[in-house]
Write a protein that holds these residues in place. Structure first.
Motif, PDB file in Angstrom:
ATOM      1  N   SER A 132      -5.649   2.521   2.715  1.00  0.00           N
ATOM      2  CA  SER A 132      -6.447   1.504   2.166  1.00  0.00           C
ATOM      3  C   SER A 132      -6.766   0.512   3.441  1.00  0.00           C
ATOM      4  O   SER A 132      -6.365   0.703   4.656  1.00  0.00           O
ATOM      5  N   ALA A 144      -7.876  -2.676  -7.127  1.00  0.00           N
ATOM      6  CA  ALA A 144      -8.433  -1.925  -6.603  1.00  0.00           C
ATOM      7  C   ALA A 144      -9.628  -2.226  -5.529  1.00  0.00           C
ATOM      8  O   ALA A 144      -9.609  -3.362  -5.113  1.00  0.00           O
ATOM      9  N   VAL A 160      -2.252  -4.317  -9.741  1.00  0.00           N
ATOM     10  CA  VAL A 160      -2.754  -3.402  -8.996  1.00  0.00           C
ATOM     11  C   VAL A 160      -4.115  -3.703  -8.739  1.00  0.00           C
ATOM     12  O   VAL A 160      -5.025  -3.884  -9.697  1.00  0.00           O
ATOM     13  N   SER A 192       0.903  -1.118   0.161  1.00  0.00           N
ATOM     14  CA  SER A 192      -0.121  -0.178   0.034  1.00  0.00           C
ATOM     15  C   SER A 192       0.989   1.046   0.019  1.00  0.00           C
ATOM     16  O   SER A 192       1.574   1.336   0.967  1.00  0.00           O
ATOM     17  N   SER A 240      -0.709  -2.788  -4.608  1.00  0.00           N
ATOM     18  CA  SER A 240      -0.056  -3.213  -5.490  1.00  0.00           C
ATOM     19  C   SER A 240       0.586  -4.717  -5.215  1.00  0.00           C
ATOM     20  O   SER A 240       1.237  -4.647  -4.004  1.00  0.00           O
ATOM     21  N   ARG A 276      -6.047   0.924  -3.191  1.00  0.00           N
ATOM     22  CA  ARG A 276      -5.496   0.344  -4.083  1.00  0.00           C
ATOM     23  C   ARG A 276      -4.371  -0.272  -3.464  1.00  0.00           C
ATOM     24  O   ARG A 276      -3.370   0.240  -2.766  1.00  0.00           O
TER      25      ARG A 276
END
Length: 218
Positions: free
Chosen positions: A54, A103, A101, A49, A76, A74
């Motif tokens: 997040s 969402a 990535v 993050s 990664s 989001r």
């Protein structure tokens, strides 16, 4: 927030925020920090993050098998490394390789160097994070899989005296660790009778009034 039988190692410093998920499952709520990304290490993969606030849940099923659920923000996932390429069966399941990535309201299964990703419905998202409230929610779940999840939180073990019961589908909400609640639901919704042995093992069988299970479900 740590789920049952979870072990994490935390490394915090002026330039880093790192957590290693050794085993189990944990929910992370991350405050944005432009100077320190938040990283969770689990086996060969990382979940990162970076700029956004997040919220996500990561579960370690096995050494190289993870389940990721992104509630908001989001996340990664850098490409993993493996000397063994994805098997043909994984390729047919449309796995992806390389960086990815996720969402909000997306989830995925992460292997050593691949991931299977998909969007989650509101109901699926609720089911995946229900453990935070002490609940298990099953929606059309194969009974064998549902009871394996129940066993995760209790020393009780289930035995199917009739193998056809394994593939019955369960729609239910039960409290974690409440075996009497589970047995009540099985009896009321699927007409399954239970017998608790002296060692705590629970035998499951069809009730006397339960309809015959067609062989097509096998």
């Amino acid at each position: 927030t740590l789920n049952t039988s979870t072990h994490v190692v935390v490394s915090y410093g002026p330039r880093f925020r790192d957590v290693t998920l050794v085993r189990g499952e944990a929910e992370f709520r991350v405050v944005a920090d432009p100077d320190r990304a938040f990283r969770v290490h689990a086996g060969p993969r990382q979940v990162v993050s970076e700029q956004d606030e997040s919220q996500f849940v990561l579960r370690r099923l096995a050494q190289d098998d993870l389940v990721l659920t992104v509630v908001r923000g989001r996340i990664s996932v850098p490409a993993g490394r493996s000397r063994v390429p994805p098997s043909p069966s994984l390729l047919r399941a449309r796995v992806s390789v390389g960086d990815h990535v996720f969402a909000a309201a997306e989830g995925g299964q992460l292997g050593p160097a691949w991931q299977i990703t998909r969007s989650l419905t509101a109901q699926e998202l609720e089911e995946r994070i229900a453990w935070r409230s002490g609940l298990m929610i099953f929606s059309n779940e194969p009974l064998e899989d549902a009871l394996a999840e129940v066993e995760r939180y209790t020393p009780a073990k289930f035995i199917f005296l009739d193998s056809k019961l394994r593939t019955l589908r369960l729609d239910a909400q039960v409290r974690i660790g409440e075996i009497p609640d589970v047995l009540r639901v099985l009896n009321e919704s699927l007409e399954i009778e239970s017998h608790v042995r002296a060692d705590g093992t629970i035998e499951l069988s069809r009730g006397t009034n339960a309809p015959t299970i067609p062989s097509a479900v096998l």
